[in-house]
Design a protein around this motif. Structure first.
Motif, PDB file in Angstrom:
ATOM      1  N   ALA A  19      -2.633   8.973  -5.950  1.00  0.00           N
ATOM      2  CA  ALA A  19      -1.788   8.452  -4.874  1.00  0.00           C
ATOM      3  C   ALA A  19      -0.326   8.590  -5.273  1.00  0.00           C
ATOM      4  O   ALA A  19       0.072   8.190  -6.362  1.00  0.00           O
ATOM      5  CB  ALA A  19      -2.132   7.002  -4.586  1.00  0.00           C
ATOM      6  N   ILE A  20       0.478   9.161  -4.384  1.00  0.00           N
ATOM      7  CA  ILE A  20       1.893   9.410  -4.645  1.00  0.00           C
ATOM      8  C   ILE A  20       2.772   8.418  -3.882  1.00  0.00           C
ATOM      9  O   ILE A  20       3.776   7.947  -4.378  1.00  0.00           O
ATOM     10  CB  ILE A  20       2.275  10.853  -4.239  1.00  0.00           C
ATOM     11  CG1 ILE A  20       1.437  11.877  -5.001  1.00  0.00           C
ATOM     12  CG2 ILE A  20       3.760  11.115  -4.414  1.00  0.00           C
ATOM     13  CD1 ILE A  20       1.642  11.856  -6.497  1.00  0.00           C
ATOM     14  N   GLU A  21       2.374   8.114  -2.665  1.00  0.00           N
ATOM     15  CA  GLU A  21       3.182   7.281  -1.768  1.00  0.00           C
ATOM     16  C   GLU A  21       2.241   6.634  -0.772  1.00  0.00           C
ATOM     17  O   GLU A  21       1.181   7.164  -0.474  1.00  0.00           O
ATOM     18  CB  GLU A  21       4.174   8.203  -1.047  1.00  0.00           C
ATOM     19  CG  GLU A  21       5.036   7.572  -0.010  1.00  0.00           C
ATOM     20  CD  GLU A  21       5.912   8.602   0.718  1.00  0.00           C
ATOM     21  OE1 GLU A  21       6.506   8.213   1.726  1.00  0.00           O
ATOM     22  OE2 GLU A  21       5.988   9.774   0.299  1.00  0.00           O
ATOM     23  N   TYR A  22       2.635   5.460  -0.254  1.00  0.00           N
ATOM     24  CA  TYR A  22       1.816   4.850   0.789  1.00  0.00           C
ATOM     25  C   TYR A  22       2.655   4.024   1.743  1.00  0.00           C
ATOM     26  O   TYR A  22       3.782   3.641   1.425  1.00  0.00           O
ATOM     27  CB  TYR A  22       0.686   3.987   0.186  1.00  0.00           C
ATOM     28  CG  TYR A  22       1.142   2.648  -0.330  1.00  0.00           C
ATOM     29  CD1 TYR A  22       1.050   1.504   0.458  1.00  0.00           C
ATOM     30  CD2 TYR A  22       1.671   2.518  -1.604  1.00  0.00           C
ATOM     31  CE1 TYR A  22       1.478   0.272  -0.010  1.00  0.00           C
ATOM     32  CE2 TYR A  22       2.095   1.306  -2.079  1.00  0.00           C
ATOM     33  CZ  TYR A  22       1.987   0.173  -1.284  1.00  0.00           C
ATOM     34  OH  TYR A  22       2.425  -1.042  -1.751  1.00  0.00           O
ATOM     35  N   ARG A  23       2.105   3.791   2.916  1.00  0.00           N
ATOM     36  CA  ARG A  23       2.687   2.924   3.938  1.00  0.00           C
ATOM     37  C   ARG A  23       1.569   2.034   4.442  1.00  0.00           C
ATOM     38  O   ARG A  23       0.390   2.401   4.346  1.00  0.00           O
ATOM     39  CB  ARG A  23       3.244   3.722   5.099  1.00  0.00           C
ATOM     40  CG  ARG A  23       4.322   4.715   4.707  1.00  0.00           C
ATOM     41  CD  ARG A  23       4.771   5.504   5.884  1.00  0.00           C
ATOM     42  NE  ARG A  23       5.686   4.650   6.657  1.00  0.00           N
ATOM     43  CZ  ARG A  23       6.381   5.051   7.690  1.00  0.00           C
ATOM     44  NH1 ARG A  23       6.257   6.280   8.116  1.00  0.00           N
ATOM     45  NH2 ARG A  23       7.189   4.244   8.330  1.00  0.00           N
ATOM     46  N   ILE A  30      -5.725  -4.200   7.345  1.00  0.00           N
ATOM     47  CA  ILE A  30      -4.569  -3.364   6.988  1.00  0.00           C
ATOM     48  C   ILE A  30      -4.984  -1.899   6.975  1.00  0.00           C
ATOM     49  O   ILE A  30      -5.993  -1.539   6.375  1.00  0.00           O
ATOM     50  CB  ILE A  30      -3.992  -3.742   5.611  1.00  0.00           C
ATOM     51  CG1 ILE A  30      -3.536  -5.198   5.599  1.00  0.00           C
ATOM     52  CG2 ILE A  30      -2.835  -2.820   5.234  1.00  0.00           C
ATOM     53  CD1 ILE A  30      -3.041  -5.673   4.244  1.00  0.00           C
ATOM     54  N   ASN A  31      -4.191  -1.062   7.648  1.00  0.00           N
ATOM     55  CA  ASN A  31      -4.328   0.383   7.537  1.00  0.00           C
ATOM     56  C   ASN A  31      -3.364   0.846   6.453  1.00  0.00           C
ATOM     57  O   ASN A  31      -2.187   0.479   6.464  1.00  0.00           O
ATOM     58  CB  ASN A  31      -3.967   1.086   8.848  1.00  0.00           C
ATOM     59  CG  ASN A  31      -5.063   1.005   9.874  1.00  0.00           C
ATOM     60  OD1 ASN A  31      -6.239   1.025   9.542  1.00  0.00           O
ATOM     61  ND2 ASN A  31      -4.691   0.927  11.136  1.00  0.00           N
ATOM     62  N   TYR A  32      -3.864   1.625   5.531  1.00  0.00           N
ATOM     63  CA  TYR A  32      -3.035   2.239   4.507  1.00  0.00           C
ATOM     64  C   TYR A  32      -2.965   3.724   4.789  1.00  0.00           C
ATOM     65  O   TYR A  32      -3.990   4.375   4.973  1.00  0.00           O
ATOM     66  CB  TYR A  32      -3.636   2.031   3.110  1.00  0.00           C
ATOM     67  CG  TYR A  32      -3.593   0.612   2.630  1.00  0.00           C
ATOM     68  CD1 TYR A  32      -2.493   0.123   1.940  1.00  0.00           C
ATOM     69  CD2 TYR A  32      -4.659  -0.246   2.851  1.00  0.00           C
ATOM     70  CE1 TYR A  32      -2.449  -1.189   1.499  1.00  0.00           C
ATOM     71  CE2 TYR A  32      -4.631  -1.556   2.409  1.00  0.00           C
ATOM     72  CZ  TYR A  32      -3.523  -2.020   1.729  1.00  0.00           C
ATOM     73  OH  TYR A  32      -3.487  -3.312   1.292  1.00  0.00           O
ATOM     74  N   PHE A  33      -1.766   4.258   4.827  1.00  0.00           N
ATOM     75  CA  PHE A  33      -1.530   5.694   4.962  1.00  0.00           C
ATOM     76  C   PHE A  33      -1.052   6.155   3.595  1.00  0.00           C
ATOM     77  O   PHE A  33      -0.004   5.704   3.126  1.00  0.00           O
ATOM     78  CB  PHE A  33      -0.483   5.969   6.041  1.00  0.00           C
ATOM     79  CG  PHE A  33      -0.934   5.492   7.400  1.00  0.00           C
ATOM     80  CD1 PHE A  33      -1.607   6.349   8.257  1.00  0.00           C
ATOM     81  CD2 PHE A  33      -0.692   4.196   7.816  1.00  0.00           C
ATOM     82  CE1 PHE A  33      -2.029   5.917   9.502  1.00  0.00           C
ATOM     83  CE2 PHE A  33      -1.113   3.748   9.059  1.00  0.00           C
ATOM     84  CZ  PHE A  33      -1.785   4.614   9.902  1.00  0.00           C
ATOM     85  N   ILE A  34      -1.825   7.014   2.945  1.00  0.00           N
ATOM     86  CA  ILE A  34      -1.580   7.338   1.543  1.00  0.00           C
ATOM     87  C   ILE A  34      -1.443   8.847   1.364  1.00  0.00           C
ATOM     88  O   ILE A  34      -2.284   9.617   1.840  1.00  0.00           O
ATOM     89  CB  ILE A  34      -2.739   6.821   0.660  1.00  0.00           C
ATOM     90  CG1 ILE A  34      -2.988   5.333   0.927  1.00  0.00           C
ATOM     91  CG2 ILE A  34      -2.432   7.067  -0.820  1.00  0.00           C
ATOM     92  CD1 ILE A  34      -4.281   4.811   0.329  1.00  0.00           C
TER      93      ILE A  34
END
Length: 77
Positions: A19-23, A30-34
């Motif tokens: 994983a580099i980045e997430y929102r 919770i939705n995680y965009f990774i």
């Protein structure tokens, strides 16, 4: 925890899954965009849903986008 789900949907295995980045997006959980690095110069964006704690369920992969680069912006999808 979602790497096996992703590999199953892609029908291949990945030696790198970093994983580099997430929102996050708050919904009924919770939705995680990774942004995930899967090789030296290949990235995927994955969407993971984590339900509320009282539902006692682990994270689930609900969507992904392949063919991304490190510079592609991480957006909601």
């Amino acid at each position: 925890q979602v790497k096996p789900q992703f590999e199953s949907k892609e029908n291949r295995t990945y030696g790198i899954f970093e994983a580099i980045e997430y929102r996050t997006q708050v919904v009924a959980g919770i939705n995680y965009f990774i942004k995930v690095r899967v090789s030296d110069d290949n990235y995927v964006h994955i969407k993971v849903f984590q339900s509320l704690p009282h539902e006692n369920q682990g994270p689930s992969l609900v969507g992904f986008q392949t063919g991304k680069t490190r510079d592609d912006p991480l957006t909601y999808f």
